[in-house]
Motif scaffolding. Sequence first.
Motif, short mmCIF file in Angstrom:
data_model
loop_
_atom_site.label_atom_id
_atom_site.label_comp_id
_atom_site.label_asym_id
_atom_site.label_seq_id
_atom_site.Cartn_x
_atom_site.Cartn_y
_atom_site.Cartn_z
N ASN A 314 1.93 -8.82 -11.55
CA ASN A 314 2.25 -9.52 -10.31
C ASN A 314 1.12 -9.38 -9.31
O ASN A 314 1.31 -9.54 -8.11
CB ASN A 314 3.55 -8.96 -9.70
CG ASN A 314 3.41 -7.51 -9.29
OD1 ASN A 314 2.50 -6.80 -9.74
ND2 ASN A 314 4.32 -7.05 -8.44
N ASN A 315 -0.09 -9.03 -9.81
CA ASN A 315 -1.22 -8.80 -8.91
C ASN A 315 -2.52 -9.09 -9.64
O ASN A 315 -2.56 -9.25 -10.87
CB ASN A 315 -1.21 -7.36 -8.39
CG ASN A 315 -1.41 -6.36 -9.50
OD1 ASN A 315 -2.53 -6.02 -9.87
ND2 ASN A 315 -0.29 -5.87 -10.07
N ASP A 336 1.69 -13.92 -15.64
CA ASP A 336 1.56 -13.63 -14.22
C ASP A 336 2.84 -14.07 -13.51
O ASP A 336 3.21 -15.25 -13.55
CB ASP A 336 0.35 -14.35 -13.65
CG ASP A 336 -0.07 -13.78 -12.30
OD1 ASP A 336 0.81 -13.32 -11.55
OD2 ASP A 336 -1.28 -13.79 -12.00
N ARG A 338 3.30 -14.35 -10.50
CA ARG A 338 2.99 -15.16 -9.33
C ARG A 338 2.90 -16.65 -9.71
O ARG A 338 2.58 -16.99 -10.85
CB ARG A 338 1.67 -14.71 -8.71
CG ARG A 338 1.67 -13.26 -8.25
CD ARG A 338 0.30 -12.79 -7.80
NE ARG A 338 -0.68 -12.86 -8.90
CZ ARG A 338 -1.97 -12.56 -8.76
NH1 ARG A 338 -2.42 -12.21 -7.57
NH2 ARG A 338 -2.78 -12.64 -9.80
N GLN A 339 3.16 -17.48 -8.78
CA GLN A 339 3.10 -18.93 -9.05
C GLN A 339 1.68 -19.42 -9.18
O GLN A 339 1.40 -20.39 -9.88
CB GLN A 339 3.84 -19.69 -7.94
CG GLN A 339 5.33 -19.43 -7.90
CD GLN A 339 6.02 -19.82 -9.20
OE1 GLN A 339 5.67 -20.82 -9.84
NE2 GLN A 339 7.01 -19.02 -9.59
N GLN A 340 0.74 -18.73 -8.47
CA GLN A 340 -0.66 -19.11 -8.55
C GLN A 340 -1.35 -18.20 -9.55
O GLN A 340 -1.57 -17.02 -9.29
CB GLN A 340 -1.32 -18.99 -7.16
CG GLN A 340 -0.68 -19.85 -6.08
CD GLN A 340 -0.81 -21.33 -6.40
OE1 GLN A 340 -1.81 -21.79 -6.95
NE2 GLN A 340 0.24 -22.10 -6.06
N GLU A 399 3.79 -4.35 3.88
CA GLU A 399 4.25 -5.52 3.12
C GLU A 399 3.12 -6.15 2.32
O GLU A 399 3.35 -6.72 1.26
CB GLU A 399 4.83 -6.55 4.10
CG GLU A 399 6.10 -6.11 4.80
CD GLU A 399 7.33 -6.28 3.92
OE1 GLU A 399 7.18 -6.77 2.77
OE2 GLU A 399 8.43 -5.91 4.36
N THR A 400 1.89 -6.05 2.82
CA THR A 400 0.78 -6.75 2.15
C THR A 400 0.46 -6.15 0.79
O THR A 400 -0.09 -6.84 -0.07
CB THR A 400 -0.49 -6.72 3.02
OG1 THR A 400 -0.90 -5.35 3.21
CG2 THR A 400 -0.21 -7.37 4.38
N ALA A 439 -3.83 -9.28 -4.04
CA ALA A 439 -2.89 -10.39 -3.84
C ALA A 439 -1.59 -10.20 -4.58
O ALA A 439 -1.17 -11.01 -5.41
CB ALA A 439 -3.54 -11.71 -4.26
N ALA A 441 2.35 -10.01 -5.44
CA ALA A 441 3.63 -10.64 -5.12
C ALA A 441 4.72 -9.65 -5.52
O ALA A 441 4.79 -9.24 -6.68
CB ALA A 441 3.80 -11.94 -5.88
#
Length: 928
Positions: A314-315, A336, A338-340, A399-400, A439, A441
């Motif tokens: 997820n990263n 992944d 994540r969507q991107q 959160e980041t 990045a 998620a």
Amino acid sequence: MTSHRIGSLANETLHFTFDGTRYDGRPGDTIASALLANGVRVVGRSFKYHRPRGIMGYSVEEPNALVDVTLNGVTTPNLRATTEALVDGMVVRAVNASPTAAGDRKGFLDRFAALLPAGFYYKTFIWPDWHRFEPSIRAMAGLGRLDPTNEPPAQNPQIAAHCDVLVIGGGPAGLHAATQAASEGRSVMLVDDQQTIGGSLLFRHAEIDGKQGGEWASAVAAELTAQGHRVLANTTAYGVYDHNLVALWQRRLGQPDAQWRVRARRIVLAAGAIERPLLFPDNDRPGIMLADAALSYLAQHKVLVGRRIVLATNNGRAYPVAEALRAAGADVTIADLRQQAHDGAIAGARIEAVHGSNGVEAVTVSGQRLAADCLLMSGGLTPSVHLYCQAGGKLAYDETIAAFVPREDLPGMRVVGAASGHYSLAEILGGDGPIHPYAIAPAWPEAGVQGRQWVDFQNDVTVKDIALAERENFRAVEHLKRYTTLGMATDQGKTSNMNGLATMAALTGRTIPQTGTTTYRPPFVPVPFGVVAGRRRGEFFNPVRRLVLENEHREAGATFREYGGWLRPAWFGGANGAANIRREAIAARTAVAILDGSPLGKIEVIGPDAGALVDYNSYNTLSTLKPGRIRYGFMLTESGVIYDDGVTTKIADDHYVVSCSSGHVAGVVARLEEWRQDRFDPARVFVHNSTPQWATLTASGPRARKLVSSLSLGVDLDDAVLPHMAFADGQFDGAMARVSRVSFTGDRSYEIAVPSSKAANLLAAMREAGKELDAVLMGSEALLLLRAEKGYLIAGKDTDGTTMPHDLGITGPMNKRQNEYVGRRSLFTDNAQRADRQQLVGLTVEGQTMLPVGTHGVETVNNTRRSIGFVTSSYESPTLNRPIALGLIERGMERKGEMIDLVHLGQVFRAEITDPCAFDPEGARLNA
């Protein structure tokens, strides 16, 4: 998992066995890397359900691979395979499995998992009686097996050190902080728990100052060492304590492990971060690993953990892992969440199923079944903040990065690098950012997902277990932990805590910060007891203190025993102890005896507030003494119980010498020092233990004055000048000699204190002068007998953990003192004022039978016998020609003259309660 070793063979091969099968490894391997290189999938069984478990991590985060290791015939249980270096000839066995991890007989327990949810043991085994189930449950509990012959040799050194800056963690952030501190002229100590300094630079590609990451790390460590700084690999900082005290465990191949206790002016915590697992059904199968662990095994041990690999993430940190594995020959599919996504990854992927009972055979990703022999997880990083929290630090949720980070630096501690939530070299050292930004998620558990999702792998805690805890209102994180055992395994939740907290947050509708975290306590990793204990065994644990005159006493025929931690003469004259003790006691009453009393405490209290300090620590007021006088008294605990008794000498208004029991010297010094710092101005009063500097020889008996007068000490011994409980300074052999009229026998006595270097000459002079006086050397046993005849107590022998001064009939200070002293308030509690307290009395037994120490006084009420106290001291008195005894008896003082029954091992005695003093109650012999 079709793992294998890549690259050329090493020149040396290490042989070992695992669960009875022989394997080969290489120098530098851990047990885990060697097992992976040999394709071993199942390395253990989970604690509760005995599910098959494979290696998941690379270092201290590993929850599954615990093993028992036999080396040189000695077995050590529960070692973590990922941190234990492989040694030729090792015999390794999986824990919690029989006969092997792959063929565990108790594997059937998983079929009954529905009947064994979290907390089942609290509910299931109540009826008809817990004790019926207890033996079987205890037999199944635990992991490894203890080897009764494994007695560590207590050779682990304990090393104390100090530095300006202690850097914990040898990765890029730690090395950068160490070089900065060194450039400022500060002394630096850098420690890292891996075999090689470098941290993530050892397995992740990086270039720093034109060098490859690992090369740069090695150069920096070498430069620090060359500059005189300490750099310790294989060393784990496992605890942070008050005043920046850090405990380190150093593993040393070929030598006993060491414990370091380091005091640092400043601590830099660069402990890195731990990769989190992802939660999906059956995420505990052998062959499922953390992505960073797979990369580490490849980079540091040339072990490729699979040929067809699915990497769930997820990263962005997972992408370099895939690149390295592909370069080594593996077929890698990135799933992944994540969507991107990029680099051909499956975007928005979900792991829906893992196929294969004893290892990964395929993975279903978003409805697509992919053949695989290994599934890697990269669920994000959790900063290693354990030591920061041990030091009192508080956490804030970021959160980041979807993780808790230190809220702020602490006084004396700074957190850097991944431990503070900064994961890229660009953040740590400056420069360009990573090709694949972090990045992340968040990928937290989802309620209602079919199948079991494992949160704590070792203790078999699932998402459903946490849901059960929530339904039963165990929602607080500390309650959740104890109800489900989440985070209570040997890995202490390093891979499970964050997912567990997130699960509870999702179930309760709270945020993760609102849910909170559990408490972090030392140790960070399990530390062998031998390392903590060090060389504290036998004389190393409790060193026997030796008299400066030991050789002279041995030449005189002394038999030695230990008293109060000191090796002292028990008696003189040969093996017949009873006869020699009797001989010495009679001589002390009829002539004169010479006793070595050097171990008695001589603690100097000096300064304008000296009188106030000794008063505060004494039941008796001491500051009212005139200079040159001595007073007997007690020290009490804060609960009012007698801690020690002794005499205090007043040299001047600002100078006192406290004499305490031999075994309590260190305790009394610590106590005086504690109150000096806590209650008084430390600049106005000082405490100095001068016990080792002085030797004390005592002459006791009717002829003691004649003996002392012949020593030419320059002291006037006339009773008008030197009465009982007074002292005078003189000279002996060109040195100071202090003569004190103090008696522990009840006869006239003189204690002569001289510098320890003069002790042998003084003893020789006293023995020579005593020849015409029928003097004898007296040991401790005769002294103890003589004091019992007088009813003089020994604290801890004639008192217990409840005895207060008024239990001895000494009530003056309690009734008259108005100022504060240690223990005062406790003397007036309801318990202290009970009428039925046990009090010190004498006991005169019927007939000539000596009462055994510990014999209980009893009384019978309604045909029920109960104890009313016990015998504390008992002797055959040669002076009185009958047995004597002291005891603590209920309401003893008001029962004098009463006959009571006493029982010992079925034998019944009768004795009369009397005054404690059986000999010379008027005290006339003190001046005879």
